[in-house]
Design an enzyme around this catalytic site. Structure first.
Site, PDB file in Angstrom:
ATOM      1  N   GLY A  43       0.743  -1.264  -0.029  1.00 18.46           N
ATOM      2  CA  GLY A  43       0.078   0.020  -0.021  1.00 18.46           C
ATOM      3  C   GLY A  43       1.037   1.225  -0.124  1.00 18.46           C
ATOM      4  O   GLY A  43       0.747   2.137  -0.758  1.00 18.46           O
ATOM      5  N   ASP A  44       1.872   1.172   1.092  1.00 13.40           N
ATOM      6  CA  ASP A  44       2.770   2.372   0.913  1.00 13.40           C
ATOM      7  C   ASP A  44       3.499   2.442  -0.331  1.00 13.40           C
ATOM      8  O   ASP A  44       3.708   3.510  -1.080  1.00 13.40           O
ATOM      9  CB  ASP A  44       3.917   2.142   2.078  1.00 13.40           C
ATOM     10  CG  ASP A  44       3.131   2.548   3.607  1.00 13.40           C
ATOM     11  OD1 ASP A  44       2.120   2.907   3.418  1.00 13.40           O
ATOM     12  OD2 ASP A  44       3.929   1.900   4.345  1.00 13.40           O
ATOM     13  N   LEU A  45       4.152   1.423  -0.950  1.00 13.36           N
ATOM     14  CA  LEU A  45       4.999   1.441  -2.070  1.00 13.36           C
ATOM     15  C   LEU A  45       4.068   1.666  -3.372  1.00 13.36           C
ATOM     16  O   LEU A  45       4.555   2.551  -4.017  1.00 13.36           O
ATOM     17  CB  LEU A  45       5.516   0.098  -2.301  1.00 13.36           C
ATOM     18  CG  LEU A  45       6.565  -0.401  -1.087  1.00 13.36           C
ATOM     19  CD1 LEU A  45       6.946  -1.789  -1.371  1.00 13.36           C
ATOM     20  CD2 LEU A  45       7.721   0.385  -0.961  1.00 13.36           C
TER      21      LEU A  45
END
Length: 410
Positions: free
Chosen positions: A181-183
């Protein structure tokens, strides 16, 4: 700089682009790191008393008796310059506005509304610099009923649908084994930022780039959305299987597992030939791709064949046999990937200084034929370049910088 160094600097795709990075952890730092890897001057802005807490994330690399530096932090903050600014102080707010006036891009990953409460939202900062590209990464985006909710990577995986699809059908769903999700949000943010920068360079007008983790994850669900909207099918965990393509998945061999994707008629025939059983390609039950897609046929006829074939060989043997003809790859551990000669040839493992040591970490997957390699530098210590940036970018003198230091603004 020497003339040669100036020439090298000028060839960097984002040379001359100044980025203010006021993000933490990964969703944001990874975005600005991609810009730094492409040659932008990225200035990481941290609070003087509360720096990015990813600096405490393992693994730590120690130098002598020192507490050590985080290799995790370094991997997402290489190539940046580091300054400290207290955005809650009047002097700190004024300083950020001065920096914005000299910048092209600002990246933040606060919960929506936080920068507005500080008096530093886009509507304020655009008055300092109408060309500013203001990139905001958050869990749910800047609009919609959930925009103010707190979020982490797992939040994006949960509300974006990906978590519900991962795992095995007879077990509870499993999160994807990385902070996807962050990436993903960082990748989309980098793309959006560069698109907005082109508009700003052409028109002189900046804008907000609004990227959410939920939105980003949703786009990674492959065919799940259209399967639901057209057929009413709700995607669930499939383990290592594909919803309709067969054979296409994980298969055991003598010393581990391989991925095999030989589902087309061409690849299936080549596979049968490779294992010395060409007649299997003419079996009337499995002689076409459509027949092999049938779940019952795949389980009853195709899977036993593959298990028998693959079980007689090791990963390296199977890869050598498949060569350039058949889509078959060993499922590698991270240790095997890091030591992979092909990965080395692609220069995807690079050495970055951390606490006086040279630490191997992933490189840039973006390869530009004309630009060539861009040297990668270390991550900054908190405030390491505060004095230099304020002198070079804002032309502040020693007395003013000392005043800001004394007041706690930097």
């Amino acid at each position: 700089m020497t003339q040669d160094a100036d020439a090298r600097e000028a060839t960097r795709p984002l040379a001359g682009v100044v980025v203010l990075d006021i993000t933490r952890v990964v969703a944001g730092p990874f975005c600005s790191m991609l810009l730094a890897d492409l040659g932008a001057t990225v200035i990481k802005v941290e609070h003087p008393d509360d720096p990015d807490y990813a600096r405490t994330f393992p693994p730590m690399v120690a130098e002598g008796d020192a507490a050590g530096e985080s290799a995790f932090f370094s991997q997402f903050n290489r190539n940046k310059r580091g300054i400290t600014v207290n955005l809650k102080s009047a002097d700190g707010k004024a300083l950020l506005k001065q920096l914005v006036a000299k910048a092209d891009i600002l990246v933040e990953n606060f919960r929506p509304g936080t920068m507005d409460k500080l008096g530093l939202g886009y509507d304020v900062l655009r008055l300092c610099n109408p060309r500013l590209v203001y990139t905001a990464i958050s869990g749910f985006g800047r609009t919609g009923p959930n925009s103010s909710r707190p979020a982490f990577d797992n939040t994006g995986q949960a509300v974006g649908g990906l978590w519900s699809m991962n795992g095995y059908p007879d077990r509870p769903p499993v999160r994807v084994g990385t902070i996807i999700g962050d990436l993903a949000a960082s990748l989309y943010a980098a793309i959006g930022t560069l698109a907005a920068l082109r508009v700003a360079e052409r028109t002189g007008e900046g804008q907000v780039v609004d990227v959410s983790q939920q939105d980003s994850i949703l786009t990674l669900t492959e065919n799940a959305v259209v399967r639901y909207t057209t057929k009413g099918e709700v995607a669930g965990p499939l383990g290592n299987d594909h919803p309709f393509v067969r054979p296409y998945g994980q298969f055991a061999c003598k010393d581990g597992y391989v991925f095999f994707g030989g589902y087309t008629d061409k690849f299936w025939r080549l596979t049968c030939d490779m294992f010395g059983e060409p007649h299997q390609a003419d079996d009337p039950e499995i002689d076409t791709m459509e027949k092999r897609f049938d779940p019952d046929v795949a389980e009853r006829k195709v899977k036993p064949l593959l298990e028998r074939w693959f079980g007689a060989y090791g990963k390296a043997e199977l890869e050598a046999m498949a060569g350039d003809r058949i889509p078959l790859s060993a499922i590698r551990t991270i240790a095997e990937v890091v030591e992979d000669p092909h990965v080395a040839a692609r220069k995807m493992i690079v050495e970055i200084p951390v606490a006086g040591e040279s630490v191997r970490m992933f490189g840039s997957p973006i390869k530009l034929s004309r630009t060539g390699e861009i040297p990668l530098g270390k991550a900054p210590m908190p405030g390491e370049h505060t004095r230099a940036v304020l002198m070079e970018l804002l032309r502040l003198d020693d007395a003013e910088i000392q005043r800001l230091l004394n007041s706690g603004a930097v």
